[in-house]
Design an enzyme around this catalytic site. Sequence first.
Site, mmCIF file in Angstrom:
data_model
loop_
_atom_site.group_PDB
_atom_site.id
_atom_site.type_symbol
_atom_site.label_atom_id
_atom_site.label_comp_id
_atom_site.label_asym_id
_atom_site.label_seq_id
_atom_site.Cartn_x
_atom_site.Cartn_y
_atom_site.Cartn_z
ATOM 1 N N SER A 156 0.776 -1.155 -0.027
ATOM 2 C CA SER A 156 0.155 -0.196 -0.063
ATOM 3 C C SER A 156 0.911 1.273 0.090
ATOM 4 O O SER A 156 2.400 1.173 0.330
ATOM 5 C CB SER A 156 -0.841 -0.064 1.225
ATOM 6 O OG SER A 156 -1.597 1.371 1.494
ATOM 7 N N TYR A 169 -1.995 -1.063 10.396
ATOM 8 C CA TYR A 169 -2.142 -1.282 8.884
ATOM 9 C C TYR A 169 -0.640 -0.602 8.325
ATOM 10 O O TYR A 169 -0.107 -1.546 7.595
ATOM 11 C CB TYR A 169 -3.106 -0.431 8.341
ATOM 12 C CG TYR A 169 -3.514 -0.668 6.930
ATOM 13 C CD1 TYR A 169 -4.055 -1.639 6.214
ATOM 14 C CD2 TYR A 169 -2.933 0.331 5.924
ATOM 15 C CE1 TYR A 169 -4.496 -1.910 5.137
ATOM 16 C CE2 TYR A 169 -3.324 0.130 4.419
ATOM 17 C CZ TYR A 169 -3.745 -0.882 3.990
ATOM 18 O OH TYR A 169 -4.161 -1.075 2.620
#
Length: 277
Positions: A156, A169
């Site tokens: 990401s 995350y």
Amino acid sequence: MGAFTGKVAFITGAARGQGRSHALRLAREGAAIIALDVAEDIDECFFPLATQQDLDETVRLVEEAGGKILARKGDVRDFGDVQSIVDDGIAQFGPIGIVVANAGIGTPYVKTWEIPEADWQAALDVNLTGVFHTVKATAPSMIEAGQGGSFTLISSSAGLKGYQHLAPYVSSKHGVIGLMRTLANELAEYSIRVNALCPGSVRTPMIMNEPTFKVFRPELDSPTEADAMEVFRQMPALPIDVLEPEDVTEVIAFLASDAAKHITGLAIPIDAGQLGK
């Protein structure tokens, strides 16, 4: 003859969103698809995950496109689930040559010291250990087949930047890049390439949900997608609001193709210039 005729691709998180998009594109180009998805909610995930009906729809769309697919409900946190479908897929279609470790969950927007331990662990278990399980289940057979291959691990933009209030995350996605770099060195002698993709915001349920809209428009009682897009539009350098799953798929297809035969060990942003602003 498509670019991937005769190839076999294993994709996790394939029931909807980016995973479904990747499966459809590779199938249309001739690849047989092995598809895994948890297809049920996880308590620690703040938005609904895919369902069995979603996974069935991926199967329908791949078959409608003329592709072959073996799809199964399973959890990347459970190595046995991953190894089982990999073994069955190889028995049905032949050696795997393309792996897309796509399964992942988002985490609530919380200050690091306020994060429940269960939320921290769930993000690491799915987003990082799940990728490790995907590699562990597939790399030995790829090495044995002696035909090279391609791993694309989905990180990401949060794997490249320390976004606030997203520590589980961010940490898990940074870990994916570290794993990719090690694997690229370990697998190079077998002509197996390993890269990571680092998408920005993509139009999937991980982003398109009311709690996320509320984070971006806290001044509104019940913000809509349109309300949130006003803020998302300010983040990329290019004039878009969010990416579409197909935008990521285009790079997946490139990295799996012979055109990328000398590309390995890279963490590639797909973020419309967001990280450069």
